[in-house]
Design an enzyme around this catalytic site. Structure first.
Site, mmCIF file in Angstrom:
data_model
loop_
_atom_site.group_PDB
_atom_site.id
_atom_site.type_symbol
_atom_site.label_atom_id
_atom_site.label_comp_id
_atom_site.label_asym_id
_atom_site.label_seq_id
_atom_site.Cartn_x
_atom_site.Cartn_y
_atom_site.Cartn_z
ATOM 1 N N LEU A 1 46.448 51.955 36.289
ATOM 2 C CA LEU A 1 45.196 52.651 36.628
ATOM 3 C C LEU A 1 44.522 51.997 37.840
ATOM 4 O O LEU A 1 43.358 51.575 37.774
ATOM 5 C CB LEU A 1 44.257 52.641 35.420
ATOM 6 C CG LEU A 1 44.762 53.429 34.212
ATOM 7 C CD1 LEU A 1 43.714 53.433 33.113
ATOM 8 C CD2 LEU A 1 45.125 54.862 34.590
ATOM 9 N N HIS A 2 45.275 51.957 38.961
ATOM 10 C CA HIS A 2 44.804 51.238 40.146
ATOM 11 C C HIS A 2 43.342 51.537 40.503
ATOM 12 O O HIS A 2 42.496 50.645 40.573
ATOM 13 C CB HIS A 2 45.660 51.624 41.361
ATOM 14 C CG HIS A 2 47.132 51.509 41.146
ATOM 15 N ND1 HIS A 2 47.785 50.302 41.134
ATOM 16 C CD2 HIS A 2 48.083 52.451 40.937
ATOM 17 C CE1 HIS A 2 49.077 50.502 40.944
ATOM 18 N NE2 HIS A 2 49.289 51.791 40.825
ATOM 19 N N ASP A 3 43.077 52.815 40.810
ATOM 20 C CA ASP A 3 41.750 53.166 41.336
ATOM 21 C C ASP A 3 40.639 52.961 40.303
ATOM 22 O O ASP A 3 39.508 52.616 40.655
ATOM 23 C CB ASP A 3 41.740 54.626 41.802
ATOM 24 C CG ASP A 3 42.647 54.835 43.001
ATOM 25 O OD1 ASP A 3 42.960 53.845 43.691
ATOM 26 O OD2 ASP A 3 43.040 55.995 43.251
#
Ligand code: BDR
Ligand code: CA
Length: 319
Positions: free
Chosen positions: A240-242
């Site tokens: 869930l980078h962002d």
């Protein structure tokens, strides 16, 4: 409560959608506008997707401005194999009226910074819009309170090349231009931390049980993302980078890092690689806070508490 004023620059994008939903559920944020850029998908689809998410969240009062269609110098390379044909994991959310898409992202960023104090930017996509805005009016851009940016891979492998993380790799010239010229605090939330924040089948199962329009969307869109990771890496779960970058903006105790001078490689085999002078060989002043430690459990607690707080009793024991 003093709310933190923020412009979100993004290319939704499944993990961008997680980030937007988290932000929209945080009353301590005052979201002044969403700007979109060509990245994971074409700029127009990015803008449409931002509106779809706002519609899902009942927040079509927040303006969406379309920005650059492609990188400063390179050709646009999208990531539909990661995010699906619709950019949102083929969840095919209900569309909002296209006439709501406004022009133009960089003018909006600059006029907002001219008119208001204490405005931050959370950048979740290639930095093209930010670089263009800076190039138009550097002094105004540097009134930004801070930039929190998902991008780069410092000591871990890339996700587009051995060293290239998508946002920096897709428009390395923009990333370098922003870092070269930024005078305000800039935080790099790179793969060093985001690759430790994995959505698991347990989280998805919780979404399924909550059975709300938001949880259904997160469940549906992450299906595609899960399949991508399985096909590509034989791992179960998705990163869930962002959403981590957004969460860090909300609560900066989630991650730790170090201040450093950073340059981004713009050409050749190491394109998109941020070189961070951690040991200060070049004796240059820092232009970046490079994050390299994260408390992933704390991230998930924050995400669930903000987005699904009403189900706390049900999910608490799983986080
Ligand atoms: C970044 O690239 C995009 O695919 C994601 O939305 C995220 O912003 C991760 O490398
Ligand atoms: Ca993104």
């Amino acid at each position: 409560m003093i709310r933190k004023k923020v412009i979100i620059d993004c290319d939704p994008g499944i993990d961008d959608a997680f980030a937007l939903i988290l932000a929209l559920k945080c009353e301590e944020l005052d979201i002044l506008g969403i700007t979109t850029v060509g990245g994971n998908i074409q700029a127009i689809t990015s803008a449409k997707n931002a509106l779809k998410i706002l519609k899902l969240m009942g927040r079509l009062d927040i303006p969406v401005y379309m920005g650059a269609e492609g990188p400063l110098k390179r050709k646009l390379v999208t990531a539909k194999e990661v995010h699906g044909k619709d950019g949102l994991g083929n969840a095919f959310l209900e569309e909002a009226e296209e006439s709501l898409i406004l022009e133009n992202a960089t003018d909006f960023i600059l006029s907002t910074l001219r008119e208001q104090e204490d405005v931050s930017i959370v950048a979740l996509a290639p930095l093209t819009n930010l670089a263009i805005a800076m190039n138009k009016d550097m002094d105004t851009f540097n009134k930004v309170k801070e930039v929190v940016c998902m991008g780069g891979a410092f000591k871990v492998p890339g996700n587009c090349s051995p060293v290239g993380e998508f946002n920096f790799w897709a428009d390395p010239h923009a990333a370098q231009y922003v870092l070269e010229n930024i005078k305000s605090p800039f935080t790099m939330v790179g793969l060093d931390v985001t690759s430790k924040v994995k959505l698991t089948p347990i989280h998805r199962e919780l979404f399924r049980h909550f059975n709300t329009p938001i949880s259904k969307f997160l469940f549906d869109s992450s299906r595609f993302y899960f399949d991508f990771y399985w096909d590509k890496k034989r791992t179960i779960g998705c990163l869930l980078h962002d959403a981590l970058a957004m969460a860090y903006f909300i609560d900066n105790t989630l991650c730790q890092g170090f201040d450093s001078y950073v340059e981004v490689v713009t050409e050749g085999i190491a394109m998109g690689k941020p070189i961070a002078d951690e040991e200060n060989f070049y004796n240059k002043s820092s232009n970046c806070l490079v994050l390299n430690e994260v408390n992933a459990d704390k991230f998930f607690k924050l995400f669930f508490n903000k987005v699904f707080g009403e189900f706390r009793k049900d999910y608490e024991k799983f986080l």
